[in-house]
Motif scaffolding. Sequence first.
Motif, mmCIF file in Angstrom:
data_model
loop_
_atom_site.group_PDB
_atom_site.id
_atom_site.type_symbol
_atom_site.label_atom_id
_atom_site.label_comp_id
_atom_site.label_asym_id
_atom_site.label_seq_id
_atom_site.Cartn_x
_atom_site.Cartn_y
_atom_site.Cartn_z
ATOM 1 N N GLU A 103 45.613 2.296 16.098
ATOM 2 C CA GLU A 103 46.682 1.341 16.363
ATOM 3 C C GLU A 103 46.435 0.593 17.672
ATOM 4 O O GLU A 103 45.739 1.077 18.566
ATOM 5 N N TYR B 100 42.156 6.304 4.160
ATOM 6 C CA TYR B 100 42.825 7.235 3.252
ATOM 7 C C TYR B 100 41.979 7.487 2.011
ATOM 8 O O TYR B 100 41.065 6.728 1.682
ATOM 9 N N LEU C 267 46.083 10.817 4.191
ATOM 10 C CA LEU C 267 45.724 9.993 5.344
ATOM 11 C C LEU C 267 44.545 10.642 6.072
ATOM 12 O O LEU C 267 44.624 11.796 6.492
ATOM 13 N N THR D 249 40.363 1.658 3.476
ATOM 14 C CA THR D 249 41.117 1.427 4.709
ATOM 15 C C THR D 249 42.078 0.279 4.477
ATOM 16 O O THR D 249 41.866 -0.563 3.597
ATOM 17 N N GLU E 277 51.577 2.707 4.604
ATOM 18 C CA GLU E 277 51.273 3.639 3.524
ATOM 19 C C GLU E 277 51.824 3.124 2.198
ATOM 20 O O GLU E 277 51.179 3.250 1.151
ATOM 21 N N SER F 71 42.505 8.803 8.629
ATOM 22 C CA SER F 71 42.334 8.302 9.993
ATOM 23 C C SER F 71 43.394 7.251 10.291
ATOM 24 O O SER F 71 44.017 6.689 9.384
ATOM 25 N N GLU F 72 43.585 6.996 11.589
ATOM 26 C CA GLU F 72 44.599 6.017 12.012
ATOM 27 C C GLU F 72 44.183 5.406 13.348
ATOM 28 O O GLU F 72 43.749 6.119 14.256
ATOM 29 N N ILE G 208 44.689 2.263 8.802
ATOM 30 C CA ILE G 208 44.597 3.643 8.315
ATOM 31 C C ILE G 208 43.418 3.764 7.344
ATOM 32 O O ILE G 208 43.067 2.817 6.641
ATOM 33 N N ARG H 145 54.199 2.727 10.221
ATOM 34 C CA ARG H 145 53.370 3.711 9.509
ATOM 35 C C ARG H 145 53.858 3.908 8.077
ATOM 36 O O ARG H 145 53.065 4.059 7.151
ATOM 37 N N LEU I 110 47.876 -1.891 12.974
ATOM 38 C CA LEU I 110 47.722 -0.488 12.599
ATOM 39 C C LEU I 110 46.756 -0.427 11.431
ATOM 40 O O LEU I 110 46.929 -1.125 10.431
#
Length: 222
Positions: free
Chosen positions: A160, A118, A155, A74, A177, A157-158, A116, A173, A114
């Motif tokens: 924010e 991955y 990806l 993450t 990444e 999950s996300e 994420i 975003r 934010l």
Amino acid sequence: MKKVFTTLIIMGLITVAAIVGINLITLEPETVIVPEDSVVLNDEQREIIDETAVIHELKEINESYFAEHAFSDTHTNAKEADVTKAAREYLDEHIGDDINVNGWKVWEYNTKSLTIGYTGRVMVGYNMDDVEVSVVGDKIYVSVPEQKDSFEFKLESEAEKDGWLTKVQGEDRVKIEEDAREKEFKEAETAGIRQMAEDNFKKVVTEKLSCFNGYTVEFKEA
């Protein structure tokens, strides 16, 4: 009588010598087994090959990536909003003296973030079409070309959270990444993925060219 006896003795000795001689002549020489690894083939015994034959063998190598680094993690980016002087004056005017302009408690709610989750992998290999070969005597020289990289990123999950004066945007975003990819690539390099790819490349090529009896493989930088 004595003469006859002497003659018989001489004849007997001759007969024994003849039998021993025959046995000596018919004895087969000892067979010496030479270990295969120690056999050195001369030019007449060694199969004569050229670069075309070597390239043909190398084209049968199906793989082009020789090392990979898988990851699952993450990553979080958080940023406080840039507040202009006009915005500060507006807040000061409407909120009053309940806050300290140099350390507002309201800024606790003014940070966007934010996060994420991955997965993916970094792969390093070679373009086999870039490999150059030459045959000199009993040696096959193979070049080690420039490495190529591949990066798979998915990806998963996300999550924010918007700030009081700032919102998570599309550019956030993209940036997170990019940061995650850079982080994972550096970790793969730190783990030695490039050296691993080179070692495996040399191992696979050497094993493939072992079909050419009497030749040794040596590598050189392209």
